[in-house]
Scaffold this motif. Structure first.
Motif, PDB file in Angstrom:
ATOM      1  N   ALA A 183      58.906  -9.092  62.069  1.00 16.87           N
ATOM      2  CA  ALA A 183      59.279  -9.738  63.321  1.00 16.87           C
ATOM      3  C   ALA A 183      60.781  -9.971  63.449  1.00 16.87           C
ATOM      4  N   ARG A 184      61.435 -10.450  62.395  1.00 16.08           N
ATOM      5  CA  ARG A 184      62.863 -10.749  62.487  1.00 16.08           C
ATOM      6  C   ARG A 184      63.692  -9.919  61.509  1.00 16.08           C
ATOM      7  N   THR A 185      63.171  -9.702  60.329  1.00 17.35           N
ATOM      8  CA  THR A 185      63.905  -8.947  59.305  1.00 17.35           C
ATOM      9  C   THR A 185      62.983  -7.865  58.744  1.00 17.35           C
ATOM     10  N   PRO A 186      62.905  -6.715  59.408  1.00 19.40           N
ATOM     11  CA  PRO A 186      61.926  -5.691  59.034  1.00 19.40           C
ATOM     12  C   PRO A 186      62.127  -5.126  57.630  1.00 19.40           C
ATOM     13  N   GLY A 221      51.081 -12.819  47.373  1.00 22.99           N
ATOM     14  CA  GLY A 221      49.865 -13.187  48.088  1.00 22.99           C
ATOM     15  C   GLY A 221      48.866 -12.054  48.148  1.00 22.99           C
ATOM     16  N   HIS A 222      47.832 -12.268  48.966  1.00 25.54           N
ATOM     17  CA  HIS A 222      46.744 -11.300  49.049  1.00 25.54           C
ATOM     18  C   HIS A 222      46.851 -10.369  50.252  1.00 25.54           C
ATOM     19  N   ILE A 223      47.721 -10.720  51.228  1.00 28.74           N
ATOM     20  CA  ILE A 223      47.711 -10.022  52.512  1.00 28.74           C
ATOM     21  C   ILE A 223      49.115  -9.626  52.920  1.00 28.74           C
ATOM     22  N   LYS A 224      49.271  -8.378  53.348  1.00 22.99           N
ATOM     23  CA  LYS A 224      50.494  -7.895  53.986  1.00 22.99           C
ATOM     24  C   LYS A 224      50.274  -7.958  55.488  1.00 22.99           C
ATOM     25  N   ASP A 225      51.114  -8.729  56.187  1.00 21.40           N
ATOM     26  CA  ASP A 225      50.871  -9.045  57.596  1.00 21.40           C
ATOM     27  C   ASP A 225      52.061  -8.617  58.444  1.00 21.40           C
ATOM     28  N   ASN A 226      51.829  -7.607  59.280  1.00 23.69           N
ATOM     29  CA  ASN A 226      52.826  -7.124  60.219  1.00 23.69           C
ATOM     30  C   ASN A 226      52.506  -7.637  61.620  1.00 23.69           C
ATOM     31  N   HIS A 227      53.537  -7.915  62.438  1.00 21.62           N
ATOM     32  CA  HIS A 227      53.338  -8.247  63.845  1.00 21.62           C
ATOM     33  C   HIS A 227      53.858  -7.096  64.691  1.00 21.62           C
ATOM     34  N   SER A 228      53.013  -6.588  65.573  1.00 22.04           N
ATOM     35  CA  SER A 228      53.401  -5.488  66.459  1.00 22.04           C
ATOM     36  C   SER A 228      52.669  -5.682  67.775  1.00 22.04           C
ATOM     37  N   TYR A 229      53.418  -5.943  68.845  1.00 21.26           N
ATOM     38  CA  TYR A 229      52.786  -6.378  70.085  1.00 21.26           C
ATOM     39  C   TYR A 229      52.359  -5.245  71.014  1.00 21.26           C
ATOM     40  N   LEU A 230      53.273  -4.520  71.569  1.00 21.64           N
ATOM     41  CA  LEU A 230      52.963  -3.541  72.612  1.00 21.64           C
ATOM     42  C   LEU A 230      53.512  -2.182  72.221  1.00 21.64           C
ATOM     43  N   PRO A 231      52.675  -1.289  71.715  1.00 25.69           N
ATOM     44  CA  PRO A 231      51.263  -1.452  71.368  1.00 25.69           C
ATOM     45  C   PRO A 231      51.128  -1.929  69.927  1.00 25.69           C
ATOM     46  N   PRO A 232      49.906  -2.250  69.490  1.00 23.45           N
ATOM     47  CA  PRO A 232      49.697  -2.550  68.068  1.00 23.45           C
ATOM     48  C   PRO A 232      49.916  -1.282  67.248  1.00 23.45           C
ATOM     49  N   ASN A 233      50.354  -1.452  66.015  1.00 29.90           N
ATOM     50  CA  ASN A 233      50.505  -0.267  65.178  1.00 29.90           C
ATOM     51  C   ASN A 233      49.973  -0.547  63.786  1.00 29.90           C
ATOM     52  N   LEU A 234      49.999   0.473  62.965  1.00 29.94           N
ATOM     53  CA  LEU A 234      49.572   0.359  61.577  1.00 29.94           C
ATOM     54  C   LEU A 234      50.807   0.399  60.685  1.00 29.94           C
ATOM     55  N   PRO A 235      51.141  -0.710  60.026  1.00 31.11           N
ATOM     56  CA  PRO A 235      52.281  -0.681  59.109  1.00 31.11           C
ATOM     57  C   PRO A 235      51.948   0.155  57.881  1.00 31.11           C
ATOM     58  N   MET A 236      52.948   0.383  57.063  1.00 31.13           N
ATOM     59  CA  MET A 236      52.700   1.106  55.816  1.00 31.13           C
ATOM     60  C   MET A 236      51.666   0.329  54.998  1.00 31.13           C
ATOM     61  N   VAL A 237      50.596   0.979  54.649  1.00 31.48           N
ATOM     62  CA  VAL A 237      49.477   0.306  53.985  1.00 31.48           C
ATOM     63  C   VAL A 237      49.840  -0.034  52.544  1.00 31.48           C
ATOM     64  N   SER A 238      49.572  -1.281  52.175  1.00 34.78           N
ATOM     65  CA  SER A 238      49.822  -1.726  50.814  1.00 34.78           C
ATOM     66  C   SER A 238      48.720  -1.240  49.887  1.00 34.78           C
ATOM     67  N   HIS A 239      49.085  -0.921  48.658  1.00 30.78           N
ATOM     68  CA  HIS A 239      48.094  -0.504  47.666  1.00 30.78           C
ATOM     69  C   HIS A 239      47.590  -1.675  46.830  1.00 30.78           C
ATOM     70  N   THR A 240      48.187  -2.872  47.055  1.00 29.73           N
ATOM     71  CA  THR A 240      47.784  -4.039  46.272  1.00 29.73           C
ATOM     72  C   THR A 240      47.258  -5.182  47.134  1.00 29.73           C
ATOM     73  N   ARG A 241      47.609  -5.201  48.423  1.00 31.85           N
ATOM     74  CA  ARG A 241      47.192  -6.273  49.325  1.00 31.85           C
ATOM     75  C   ARG A 241      46.471  -5.680  50.526  1.00 31.85           C
ATOM     76  N   ALA A 242      45.618  -6.473  51.149  1.00 32.69           N
ATOM     77  CA  ALA A 242      44.998  -6.052  52.398  1.00 32.69           C
ATOM     78  C   ALA A 242      46.067  -6.011  53.480  1.00 32.69           C
ATOM     79  N   THR A 243      46.017  -5.015  54.347  1.00 27.63           N
ATOM     80  CA  THR A 243      47.015  -4.816  55.392  1.00 27.63           C
ATOM     81  C   THR A 243      46.446  -5.233  56.738  1.00 27.63           C
TER      82      THR A 243
END
Length: 612
Positions: free
Chosen positions: A476-479, A486-508
């Motif tokens: 969101a601010r510092t890509p 943690g357990h989750i890699k969380d990307n914010h993408s509004y218009l449109p939604p996208n798929l960030p680079m998938v983590s091999h250790t955390r749920a994306t």
């Protein structure tokens, strides 16, 4: 049976009718002061029955007294003495914050300080008991006086606190409570979420009216000297057991009995010690899920060696696990070891008539029921902590919860960091028994961010039974910054939604996307024209245009799920002040998208993951 016995005397009908009419005459409905918008529930708030449901569903006792309703009120000055024995200048309806229309005040207070005052009487049947005064939440710093003596203070706008007021009570007659509150809002670096002092006078953008003072239930309860202070309930269905730890008010020679019931029948009963993990076997656990939100009832007793029960409380538990497990090569969020695609709205928890405080418990229940009707199985509670009753409805109706920690922003000094960490720990400690909560979110979009790795690891240690997101919205601010913790890699993408680079250790996951909005004139918050996310205003059929875009986004998400996306959060549940990107208008009266089409698109994403 004598048929005559079923007849009702005409005189009884007349008496009943008079009683009903008298009861209606005694009702005192709150008139929301200068409210731009009012919800359906806000139109019928009775000040004598404000939030009169038992407020702590996970640790219930039979006797209590609700202190919500009309209190005396006036602005305070820094350093001012408590107005003991004095009638205050105004009145306010508790527990609505003083900026809320339903409080009867609806204004900012320049000093950001105020006094509350009321009296009460102790019921005769409570004599000989310890009397506890409970505050479920006050924003932000609280000073409490009983019969002229200061009995304690508290800092923090989202956590519950209480005091034993027994030594300060008079032997008989009226007792006086005075509560002093100071709320610096965003003028100091405190945990405040979306509250903004400046937005009250000039609504704009994604920060909103501040919330000050008492905003959750105030209540009394009688307890024995040795009583149950707290329960820690941890489901462990993999080992066919429920782990329960009972913390007493003080050490004694008591023992603990835990009784588990299913649909009114005792499943098992186990005796154990205080402050010890009691393992209660459940041979064939019925698992809790959004499809089957089954809750076991608990009865917990604290018993003296002679068999006398010193305290007894009721609670409940949901048997479920939440984990991240690899399905193929992709880390997936799993509920009860089955991959589950989680999809839900961002919910800010603001109300036009109550600000932070919902008008009623019925309103809270309606929110959860309707989220499920729209086809959501999850909700992200965005940088606000709700009353326990909100989580109760999520537990009972079956809605998964991602719970954010309310944030500060800007520069945060060392004392503020310590206070924020204390409030974070209290949030986890006070809500850890709700089966619906499956994710703790520590930071959001780098707001007030500090020591991410250390704090995230601390939260994982505090509650190893849930998943943890260190920072929601890494892009969101510092890509270029992703705190790989943690357990989750969380990307914010509004218009449109996208798929960030998938983590091999955390749920994306995509923790925020969407924001499809348009303004409905008769349901707007302000007249200043500064409306946010107003994308479809020029369309002849705004509802259809926004729905078409929602369905289009969901079709894109459907393509991302097999590639590694594990959850999405749509922004947002309702309009909030000058944000008009909700599925409902801010007053909850108008559906802004087509519910049937949204539901169908939502439910299709769950099936995709089930097929993997």
């Amino acid at each position: 049976m004598n048929r005559q016995s079923h007849k009702i005397s005409p005189w009884l009908i007349i008496i009943a009718s008079i009683t009903t009419l008298w009861g209606h005459a005694q009702e005192q409905f709150v008139t929301p002061k200068e409210a731009p918008l009012v919800t359906p529930w806000g139109e019928t708030v009775n000040e004598q029955q404000v939030h009169n449901e038992y407020p702590r569903p996970l640790l219930q006792r039979s006797r209590w007294m609700n202190l919500n309703g009309r209190w005396e009120f006036q602005e305070a000055k820094e350093g001012e003495k408590a107005p003991v024995g004095q009638k205050l200048k105004e009145t306010i309806v508790v527990p609505f914050p003083w900026e809320a229309p339903l409080s009867g005040i609806r204004r900012q207070i320049p000093s950001q300080r105020a006094w509350y005052r009321r009296t009460f009487s102790i019921p005769d049947e409570w004599k000989g008991k310890r009397i506890r005064l409970n505050f479920d939440a006050v924003d932000w710093e609280t000073f409490v006086y009983v019969n002229g003596r200061c009995i304690g203070t508290h800092k923090g706008g989202y956590d519950a606190f209480s005091f034993d007021i027994t030594p300060y009570l008079k032997a008989q007659g009226k007792q006086e409570i005075i509560v002093g509150v100071y709320d610096p809002s965003d003028k100091q670096p405190i945990a405040r979420g979306k509250q903004s002092w400046d937005r009250y006078a000039d609504p704009e953008g994604c920060f909103y009216t501040p919330n000050s003072g008492i905003w959750q239930t105030v209540w009394l309860e009688p307890v024995d000297e040795f009583h149950i202070k707290d329960l820690k309930i941890t489901p462990d269905p993999d080992r066919k057991q429920l782990k329960v730890m009972v913390t007493p008010s003080a050490w004694s020679d008591s023992y603990v009995t835990v009784r588990v019931k299913a649909e009114g029948k005792v499943v098992t009963s186990v005796r154990g010690g205080q402050r010890q993990e009691i393992r209660v076997p459940i041979e064939t656990p019925r698992l809790w899920s959004p499809e089957d939100p089954f809750l076991y009832d608990l009865e917990v007793e604290l018993t003296a060696p002679d068999g006398k029960i010193r305290d007894a409380v009721q609670s409940y538990a949901g048997m479920r696990t939440i984990t991240v497990e690899k399905i193929g090569d992709i880390p997936r969020i799993c509920l009860n070891h089955q991959p589950i695609y989680q999809h839900g709205p961002l919910d800010q928890g603001f109300w036009p008539d109550g600000i932070y405080t919902a008008p009623s418990d019925e309103a809270l229940k309606w929110e959860i029921e309707n989220m499920k009707e729209w086809g959501f199985n999850m909700v992200r509670k965005h940088i606000k902590v709700e009353p326990q009753r909100w989580y109760y409805w999520c537990d009972k109706l079956g809605l998964l919860v991602w719970q954010d920690m309310p944030q500060a922003d800007g520069m945060i000094d060392a004392p503020a960091k310590m206070q924020i960490e204390t409030e974070l720990a209290n949030m986890i400690y006070q809500h850890q028994n709700h089966p619906s909560i499956v994710v703790w979110v520590v930071f959001n979009e780098h707001w007030g961010l500090f020591d991410v790795e250390r704090i995230t690891n601390n939260v994982m240690q505090l509650d190893p039974s849930r998943l943890v997101t260190g920072n929601s919205g890494i892009d969101a601010r510092t890509p270029h910054i992703d705190y790989e913790v943690g357990h989750i890699k969380d990307n914010h993408s509004y218009l449109p939604p996208n798929l960030p680079m998938v983590s091999h250790t955390r749920a994306t996951v995509n923790g925020e996307y969407g924001a499809l909005g348009y303004l409905i004139e008769d349901h707007k918050w302000s007249g200043n024209g500064k409306y946010f996310h107003n994308y479809y205003q020029d369309k002849s059929d705004k509802k259809q245009a926004a729905t078409d875009e929602y369905v289009k986004f969901m079709e894109q998400i459907h393509n991302y799920i097999p590639k590694g996306l594990s959850a999405t959060v749509y922004t947002q549940w309702t309009d909030v002040e000058n944000e008009v990107n909700g599925l409902y208008t801010y007053d909850r009266k108008i559906e802004k998208l087509d519910k049937a089409r949204v539901r169908a698109a939502n439910e299709a994403c769950y099936e995709l993951l089930k097929k993997e």
